[in-house]
Enzyme design. Structure first.
Site, PDB file in Angstrom:
ATOM      1  CD  GLU A  56      -5.088  -3.957   0.420  1.00 27.03           C
ATOM      2  OE1 GLU A  56      -4.288  -4.919   0.471  1.00 27.03           O
ATOM      3  OE2 GLU A  56      -4.765  -2.845  -0.043  1.00 27.03           O
TER       4      GLU A  56
ATOM      5  CD  GLU B 202      -2.108  -0.815  -3.320  1.00 32.44           C
ATOM      6  OE1 GLU B 202      -1.428  -0.780  -2.273  1.00 32.44           O
ATOM      7  OE2 GLU B 202      -3.359  -0.866  -3.319  1.00 32.44           O
TER       8      GLU B 202
ATOM      9  CD  GLU C  94       2.181  -3.135  -0.995  1.00 32.32           C
ATOM     10  OE1 GLU C  94       1.284  -2.597  -1.679  1.00 32.32           O
ATOM     11  OE2 GLU C  94       2.013  -3.470   0.202  1.00 32.32           O
TER      12      GLU C  94
HETATM   13  N1  TRP Z   1      -2.738  -0.589   0.035  1.00 31.44           N
HETATM   14  C1  TRP Z   1      -1.714  -0.703   1.039  1.00 31.44           C
HETATM   15  C2  TRP Z   1      -1.418  -2.188   1.129  1.00 31.44           C
HETATM   16  O1  TRP Z   1      -0.679  -2.692   0.390  1.00 31.44           O
HETATM   17  C3  TRP Z   1      -2.153  -0.167   2.360  1.00 31.44           C
HETATM   18  C4  TRP Z   1      -1.637   1.180   2.756  1.00 31.44           C
HETATM   19  C5  TRP Z   1      -0.427   1.706   2.535  1.00 31.44           C
HETATM   20  C6  TRP Z   1      -2.317   2.143   3.537  1.00 31.44           C
HETATM   21  N2  TRP Z   1      -0.321   2.930   3.108  1.00 31.44           N
HETATM   22  C7  TRP Z   1      -1.464   3.221   3.723  1.00 31.44           C
HETATM   23  C8  TRP Z   1      -3.574   2.208   4.087  1.00 31.44           C
HETATM   24  C9  TRP Z   1      -1.824   4.338   4.464  1.00 31.44           C
HETATM   25  C10 TRP Z   1      -3.953   3.326   4.818  1.00 31.44           C
HETATM   26  C11 TRP Z   1      -3.081   4.374   5.002  1.00 31.44           C
HETATM   27  O2  TRP Z   1      -2.012  -2.947   1.825  1.00 31.44           O
HETATM   28 ZN    ZN Z   2      -2.514  -4.339  -0.026  1.00 35.98          ZN
END
Ligand code: TRP
Ligand code: ZN
Length: 865
Positions: free
Chosen positions: A328, A272, A306
């Site tokens: 989350e 995001e 996202e």
């Molecule tokens: N914040 C992301 C989601 O939408 C999660 C995420 C994306 C992530 N890429 C990552 C977590 C790489 C750890 C490593 O949920």
């Molecule tokens: Zn997320």
């Protein structure tokens, strides 16, 4: 020159980070200017940080850095010697603030971890959450340091004609020698984990959205030119998500641009980053020929997820990574609400609970159990779990159930307004809910601190026109939490008349708060059946004492569609478990319930498809203490065979009816029919393999959607023989140039039940199209194999050895993704002693590997524990 590596000493166990040790940052960085001289082999990054001392202390500035080649350091324009302590760059600063400039070099094309700046199929892109920014430049890489970013990108114009970053573009131009530059500025202060850049040869699907206050936002979905036709679903979902968040949560988008970029190599679903979401191609590219209905729905859900982070995560972010569920859990709950409103609520809820049971319940019952707000970790990447995400969403759902929709909305308004621009905690969220609603949530907070799935026992007593519901709860011990307190469990309950089939006591909310509790019902005129945890109002395991005929009746007549589905599952589980325990399989009750469902004139096709599917083998194994996976499979197959044989006519009729679905339609009805077609085909094939083969072959050949083609291919692959070989070959040739479809080709073959699948996956791992470097491909093969119990749990233990070798090999390239395959080996406590010992052996061998990442080390050591 100085080469900074992660401070992981192979001999010593890596350090444990604890929530209770949180300290506010010593230094803040209100502004940062970044200058990237992009080159896949060697990119030079210059950073100018304006830093200010936070509080009264005399500690130096410490900047995180990982695998950075340090070229220079300057403080207020003066050159300094780079001093590294414990893997951090230490900078002494005399006064209350300074300008700190660093220059580092990194090698994106060598970055196989896919964290930081890396190359994916000719595109340069970043992934910074959780701790990837430190692999780009020296910085206090923690979510409570918020900065305004100005980013200048310079790159070869032919190879990287498109240069993107967060926020708004403010300048671009020629840089000489075939290079060009772009400058981006993000007016919103953000933590480093939301930083992103992309450079590549990308085409754009452009559109716009007019916000609730009349502002026009330019939307862009950036993909390889050839993939442009597959971006329409994602674009529609994006506009739907903008509108939904305005309508349901009153949240408006805040920048003039919103960009999405799709890349093939990605550790997760999507990210995001402020104004510049980066996606796994899997959650952007979709058309009916190459993506199943489930894939298309997942695209919409992830795009929405996202987007929703822009408020739940970006505008209001996390103080530290222990608070991950703050963003989350809330964002999953928001994307679930979106999917419920865009499709069928009932079907969505069943799918959500299926996911929770398959992924989160085992986690909560095993060695890796943790509260949605964990207390400690070694590697934070290991805590992007079903517990933090999906149980986290269930906790928010319970809050809404307890507060009611209106007060819940007041609570989120207060939360977003009160904490806009801040990095906050789960506690801040609960307090906002409390303050806005006036409802005391003290006991409710236990959902944040206690791990383990509560067990609720229920017994309905009835006499003299009254009834009483006797409830009790127990929260099981989990690692580090031997004793638990009773939680608040919101149970939606109704009583259904045994003869009338009607709700004789309408739905009410019962809040179970103590270890034992009795809920009285007055004037209950008729013998009643208990409909409990309707809509799955609480993420608990309910064990209700049932009267004879009760679940059979509820499975066809419960007035809540989720509870009706649930009664069917309970019935199937009861009879499967009895046979697994050694009784002779009696399929008659299940056959009767499935038959009634198939023949119903009121149930829709999607619900029927869900309701006729038996609980998965993994879910059954979870309910056993010393499971023999081969026996679980044999019993479940015997039940499927019985259904397929005895209900052949009903199934055939349903199959034919569902086959009339319009292949060009994505309506709920058309999708439901395709789902029912797949479910009935699978049961018909179990009952009569020859019939199954011919139906599946015909369906495969005539398929106009991936949904139909994939479900037919799976049935053929399970049946084996020449037809399977022919269809798999055809599938490969047909889609050879489409990596996302080739992932399915690997996934289907790795999901075939039975001990012979090991030979298939061994062969597939040597196939030229297989690579450990691509997470989607690795998940397709290793993830599906480990998720197919009768294949993975071979009696000789070679399935475990194969997975362990995969983990060790993948760990050398990409620790985060490798670590995701450890959990299946940690389920040994539920498996019979012979296999369990072999599972432990595989874990021990992994731990014996020199140079193991802390990601794999943490999960493998805890799994043995
Ligand atoms: N914040 C992301 C989601 O939408 C999660 C995420 C994306 C992530 N890429 C990552 C977590 C790489 C750890 C490593 O949920
Ligand atoms: Zn997320």
């Amino acid at each position: 020159m100085l080469d900074v590596r992660p401070a992981l000493d192979a001999a010593a166990a890596p350090p444990v980070i604890r929530r209770e040790d949180y300290q506010a940052p010593d230094w803040l960085v209100p502004e940062i200017a970044l200058d990237f001289d992009l080159d896949p082999a060697r990119t030079v990054v210059r950073a100018r940080l304006s830093v200010t001392r936070n509080g009264d202390h005399d500690r130096p500035l410490r900047l995180d850095g990982e695998e950075l080649e340090l070229l220079s350091v300057r403080v207020d324009g003066e050159a300094r010697e780079g001093r590294i302590e414990d893997g951090r760059l230490v900078v002494d600063i005399a006064g209350g603030g300074a300008t700190v400039e660093t220059e580092v070099a990194i090698a994106p094309e060598k970055n196989s971890q896919l964290m930081g700046l890396y190359a994916s199929g000719g595109i340069l892109c970043t992934q910074c959450e959780a701790e990837g920014f430190r692999r780009i430049t020296f910085f206090p890489d923690r979510p409570d340091v918020l900065s305004r970013y100005r980013v200048r990108l310079t790159a070869d114009k032919a190879r990287y004609p498109v240069l993107l970053s967060n926020g708004n573009p403010i300048e671009e131009g020629d840089a000489g020698e075939g290079r060009h530059f772009a400058v981006w500025e993000d007016p919103f202060p953000k933590p480093s984990y939301l930083f992103a850049i992309v450079a590549g040869d990308l085409a754009c699907n452009r559109d716009r959205f007019r916000t609730m206050t009349g502002r026009s936002v330019e939307l862009g979905i950036w993909v390889r030119e050839a993939d442009l036709p597959k971006t329409a679903h994602a674009m529609q979902a994006l506009k739907d998500a903008f509108a939904w968040d305005e309508e349901v949560y009153g949240r408006e988008y805040d920048l003039d641009r919103f960009n999405i970029v799709a890349v093939s190599d990605f550790n997760f679903g999507a990210m995001e980053n402020k104004g510049l979401n980066i996606f796994n191609t899997r959650y952007v590219l979709a058309d009916a020929e190459t993506a199943s209905d489930a894939d298309i729905d997942a695209v919409a859900a992830v795009v929405a997820h996202e987007y929703f982070h822009n408020w739940s995560g970006n505008r209001v972010t996390c103080r530290d990574w222990f608070q991950l569920s703050l963003k989350e859990g809330l964002t999953v709950f928001r994307d679930q609400g979106f999917s419920e409103d865009m499709g069928s609520k009932a079907v969505q809820r069943i799918d959500q609970v299926r996911t929770l049971r398959a992924a989160q319940f085992p986690e909560d019952a095993g060695p890796l159990a943790h509260p949605i707000r964990p207390d400690s970790y070694i590697e934070i990447a290991n805590f992007y779990t079903a517990t933090v995400y999906n149980k986290g969403a269930e906790v928010i759902r319970m809050l809404r159930t307890i507060l009611g929709a209106e007060r819940y909305r007041k609570g989120t308004d207060l939360y977003f307004n009160r904490h806009d621009g801040q990095a906050v905690t789960c506690e801040d969220f609960v307090r906002a809910m409390e303050d806005a609603s006036g409802i005391d949530l003290q006991q409710f907070r236990l959902w944040y601190s206690q791990a383990g799935t509560p067990r609720v026992r229920a017994r309905l007593e009835q006499a003299n026109g009254r009834a009483a519901l006797h409830l009790s709860q127990e929260v099981p011990a989990t690692p580090g939490q031997p004793a638990k307190q009773p939680m608040v469990v919101p149970l939606r309950v109704a009583l259904i008349g045994q003869t009338s089939g009607r709700e004789i006591v309408g739905e009410r909310l019962v809040l179970l708060r103590t270890g034992e509790q009795v809920e009285p019902f007055a004037s209950v005129s008729e013998p009643a059946y208990l409909s409990i945890n309707r809509g799955f109002s609480a993420p608990v395991i309910v064990e209700a004492e049932r009267r004879s005929g009760e679940i059979e009746a509820l499975a066809v007549s419960d007035t809540d569609s989720f509870a009706r589905f649930e009664a069917g599952q309970e019935l199937m589980t009861r009879d499967l478990m009895a046979a697994i325990d050694g009784a002779e399989l009696d399929p008659s009750a299940v056959v009767a319930a499935v038959g009634a469902t198939l023949r119903s004139n009121v149930l829709d096709a999607a619900f029927k498809a869900d309701a006729i599917a038996l609980p998965g083998e993994n879910i059954l194994i979870e309910k056993l203490d010393a499971a023999d996976p081969a026996r679980v499979h044999a019993v479940r197959e015997a039940m499927r065979r019985a259904i397929g044989t005895r209900l052949k006519d009903d199934l055939s009729r349903a199959y034919m009816g569902a086959s009339r679905a319009d292949p060009d339609s994505l309506s709920g009805e058309a999708k439901g029919n395709r789902r029912l077609r797949g479910a009935t085909l699978s049961l018909l094939a179990a009952g009569d393999p020859a019939l199954g083969r011919s139906l599946a072959a015909r369906q495969y050949e005539g398929a106009r959607t991936m949904t139909d083609r994939q479900s037919a291919l799976m049935v053929l692959a399970m049946l084996g023989g020449d037809e399977a070989v022919a269809a798999l070959d055809d599938f490969y040739r047909r889609f050879e140039s489409d990596p996302l479809v080739i992932d399915k080709w690997f996934a289907v073959q790795a999901s075939v039940p039975g001990e012979a699948t090991l030979d298939a996956v061994t062969r597939l791992a040597a196939h030229p199209a297989f690579t450990l470097a691509n997470p989607n491909r690795l998940r397709a093969l290793a993830g599906n194999f480990a998720g197919t119990p009768s294949a993975f749990h071979r009696e000789d233990g070679r399935g475990y050895d194969w997975l362990a070798e995969m983990i060790v090999a993948a760990d050398k390239l990409n620790p985060q993704t490798a670590a995701r395959f450890v959990a299946p080996l940690g389920r040994w406590r539920k498996i019979e002693p012979g296999r369990a010992a072999k599972m432990r052996g595989a874990l021990e061998r992994i731990l014996g590997e020199p140079g193991l990442s802390k990601d794999v080390f943490e999960l493998a050591s805890k799994s043995l524990g």
